[in-house]
Design an enzyme around this catalytic site. Sequence first.
Site, PDB file in Angstrom:
ATOM      1  CB  ALA A 156       9.439 -32.264  49.643  1.00  0.00           C
ATOM      2  CB  SER A 157      12.025 -33.960  54.318  1.00  0.00           C
ATOM      3  OG  SER A 157      13.201 -34.471  53.748  1.00  0.00           O
ATOM      4  CD  GLU A 228       8.834 -26.474  37.275  1.00  0.00           C
ATOM      5  OE1 GLU A 228       9.186 -25.306  37.589  1.00  0.00           O
ATOM      6  OE2 GLU A 228       7.958 -27.103  37.862  1.00  0.00           O
ATOM      7  CB  CYS A 262       6.840 -23.211  39.883  1.00  0.00           C
ATOM      8  SG  CYS A 262       5.978 -24.598  39.168  1.00  0.00           S
TER       9      CYS A 262
HETATM   10  P1  NDP Z   1      13.628 -27.131  47.984  1.00  0.00           P
HETATM   11  O1  NDP Z   1      13.970 -26.713  46.618  1.00  0.00           O
HETATM   12  O2  NDP Z   1      14.691 -27.082  49.014  1.00  0.00           O
HETATM   13  O3  NDP Z   1      13.070 -28.644  47.930  1.00  0.00           O
HETATM   14  C1  NDP Z   1      12.681 -29.305  46.745  1.00  0.00           C
HETATM   15  C2  NDP Z   1      13.252 -30.717  46.739  1.00  0.00           C
HETATM   16  O4  NDP Z   1      14.668 -30.657  46.621  1.00  0.00           O
HETATM   17  C3  NDP Z   1      12.973 -31.496  48.027  1.00  0.00           C
HETATM   18  O5  NDP Z   1      12.801 -32.855  47.708  1.00  0.00           O
HETATM   19  C4  NDP Z   1      14.249 -31.286  48.813  1.00  0.00           C
HETATM   20  O6  NDP Z   1      14.453 -32.266  49.800  1.00  0.00           O
HETATM   21  C5  NDP Z   1      15.277 -31.368  47.711  1.00  0.00           C
HETATM   22  N1  NDP Z   1      16.556 -30.735  48.027  1.00  0.00           N
HETATM   23  C6  NDP Z   1      16.758 -29.553  48.630  1.00  0.00           C
HETATM   24  N2  NDP Z   1      18.082 -29.281  48.711  1.00  0.00           N
HETATM   25  C7  NDP Z   1      18.718 -30.325  48.150  1.00  0.00           C
HETATM   26  C8  NDP Z   1      20.099 -30.654  47.958  1.00  0.00           C
HETATM   27  N3  NDP Z   1      21.075 -29.849  48.343  1.00  0.00           N
HETATM   28  N4  NDP Z   1      20.399 -31.824  47.365  1.00  0.00           N
HETATM   29  C9  NDP Z   1      19.420 -32.646  46.973  1.00  0.00           C
HETATM   30  N5  NDP Z   1      18.106 -32.404  47.126  1.00  0.00           N
HETATM   31  C10 NDP Z   1      17.751 -31.248  47.705  1.00  0.00           C
HETATM   32  O7  NDP Z   1      12.354 -26.309  48.446  1.00  0.00           O
HETATM   33  P2  NDP Z   1      11.870 -25.819  49.902  1.00  0.00           P
HETATM   34  O8  NDP Z   1      10.858 -26.771  50.375  1.00  0.00           O
HETATM   35  O9  NDP Z   1      12.979 -25.539  50.837  1.00  0.00           O
HETATM   36  O10 NDP Z   1      11.181 -24.428  49.492  1.00  0.00           O
HETATM   37  C11 NDP Z   1      11.965 -23.240  49.415  1.00  0.00           C
HETATM   38  C12 NDP Z   1      11.501 -22.355  48.286  1.00  0.00           C
HETATM   39  O11 NDP Z   1      11.710 -23.027  47.059  1.00  0.00           O
HETATM   40  C13 NDP Z   1      10.013 -22.004  48.250  1.00  0.00           C
HETATM   41  O12 NDP Z   1       9.692 -20.978  49.112  1.00  0.00           O
HETATM   42  C14 NDP Z   1       9.834 -21.665  46.803  1.00  0.00           C
HETATM   43  O13 NDP Z   1      10.265 -20.356  46.547  1.00  0.00           O
HETATM   44  C15 NDP Z   1      10.750 -22.649  46.106  1.00  0.00           C
HETATM   45  N6  NDP Z   1      10.029 -23.841  45.617  1.00  0.00           N
HETATM   46  C16 NDP Z   1       9.674 -23.890  44.319  1.00  0.00           C
HETATM   47  C17 NDP Z   1       8.951 -24.951  43.847  1.00  0.00           C
HETATM   48  C18 NDP Z   1       8.529 -25.011  42.431  1.00  0.00           C
HETATM   49  O14 NDP Z   1       7.556 -25.674  42.118  1.00  0.00           O
HETATM   50  N7  NDP Z   1       9.251 -24.386  41.535  1.00  0.00           N
HETATM   51  C19 NDP Z   1       8.512 -26.045  44.705  1.00  0.00           C
HETATM   52  C20 NDP Z   1       8.975 -25.929  46.061  1.00  0.00           C
HETATM   53  C21 NDP Z   1       9.695 -24.856  46.480  1.00  0.00           C
HETATM   54  P3  NDP Z   1      14.138 -31.954  51.356  1.00  0.00           P
HETATM   55  O15 NDP Z   1      12.681 -31.657  51.443  1.00  0.00           O
HETATM   56  O16 NDP Z   1      14.527 -33.206  52.033  1.00  0.00           O
HETATM   57  O17 NDP Z   1      14.993 -30.777  51.712  1.00  0.00           O
END
Ligand code: NDP
Length: 455
Positions: A156-157, A228, A262
């Site tokens: 994550a960024s 996941e 999660c």
């Molecule tokens: P994201 O799902 O957007 O991020 C998770 C990972 O996916 C990061 O590495 C992100 O990169 C990457 N990613 C996001 N969009 C894309 C894409 N289109 N193509 C490729 N990679 C992608 O989570 P957020 O941080 O935005 O959190 C938002 C919500 O997601 C939370 O509020 C929560 O509800 C849920 N979440 C659930 C998690 C779990 O453990 N199940 C963990 C984190 C979030 P980058 O950071 O560069 O965008």
Amino acid sequence: MAIASVNPVNGRTVKEYEALTPAQAAEAVEAAQRAFLGWRRTSFAERAAPMRRAGAVLRDRATEFGRLMAMEMGKPVAAGEAEARKCATACDFYAENAERFLSREDAPTESRRSFVAFNPLGVVLAVMPWNYPFWQVFRFAAPGLMAGNAGVLKHASNVPGCALAIEEVFRDAGFPRDLFRTLLIGSDAVDAVIENPLVRAVTLTGSGPAGRKVAAKAGSVLKKTVLELGGSDAYLILEDADLEAAATACAKGRLINSGQSCIAAKRFIVVEPVRERFEALLVAAMKAGRFGDPFDRDTEYGPIARRDLRDDLHGQVRQSVEQGARLLLGGEVPEGEGAFYPATVLTDLRPGMPAHDEEIFGPVASVIGVRDEAEAIAVANASAFGLGGGVFTRDLARGERIAAEALECGAAFVNQPVVSDPRLPFGGVKESGYGRELSHFGIREFVNIKAVSIA
Ligand code: NDP
């Protein structure tokens, strides 16, 4: 483009990193592939030695890694140290057991000999989230590398420092150079990595939208994915539950990682005869959680990882209240620059409200009243998600029946909050994703399960 760590306590930028160009990311994948070609021929004992050393590095540097997590995503330092040590247990577990999990299996047929072999696939891409910035990665990397694969990580960024530290752990542990590489890239650069022919499979942990996009891309080039995704874990509180113990466990399960897990306990489905009493106990237990500065060793839960996520969370609470939910605790944004959000309890939730239907990623407990066990199970299963779930009852046979047979989820625990454990499979059904991590199921996700038959 720069990737930045921003301290969620005060909104200040800690450090900026230059993102890799597409050519640099492709070079890193090629380097991982070169490392894989040698690594795939090593014995399990040769793989286990650096994996055990990785565990030792994690234990030795747990304090430092705890501070790094606190700085980048606000995890309380004591929890970050515990996370680094938990990663070490996964390293040890797969160092110890990978050979057993992947040894050839006889499969007698009419042939002279037939068996199943488990061969590594190659370079696996991991797209990982910030909430457990070390554990999520080791959960993939420990089995993945022990299986003979190489790994490239798009973290994550907001946690680039953690991403680079993890790469360093594997390097310092003595794994072949480039076998595990961190790619500092934005999400818009992920498609090109998935398309790279050297990348053989993809695992993602994160939100549903991210999972859908990555899986669609991987599907378009016919690469396997494990997803996941989120959860909205339901905990059933039945009339014969030990209510005090249940409320304590539920608050603990809800506040874990400041509510950003999660498998955090999210929906509390309570039968009416005990609802009022449980609500009072839950409010008291949620209030008791020590809230504050993640660098304070006594803090149990700290800020939300990013300000935008905190604002989204508050929006979900506000909208639920506007639609008729009742606020029993919290629900107010504290003053200041930090991304803090207090322990909050909502009740009278109904379908259509965000706190009923959506994943709530923060310290917000949602109480739903139901008539009886049957309705409790129906409400729990009416969710789009199916990651974890729980049931509280003094009747252990009843609890076991509901957990094993009735709840539609990947992990169901009785009288305790759901946790991940290397010895148990981890993953979900429905919109919580597919595939499994951890245990012997996890290590078999990214191998070629090959049938061999000798006439
Ligand atoms: P994201 O799902 O957007 O991020 C998770 C990972 O996916 C990061 O590495 C992100 O990169 C990457 N990613 C996001 N969009 C894309 C894409 N289109 N193509 C490729 N990679 C992608 O989570 P957020 O941080 O935005 O959190 C938002 C919500 O997601 C939370 O509020 C929560 O509800 C849920 N979440 C659930 C998690 C779990 O453990 N199940 C963990 C984190 C979030 P980058 O950071 O560069 O965008």
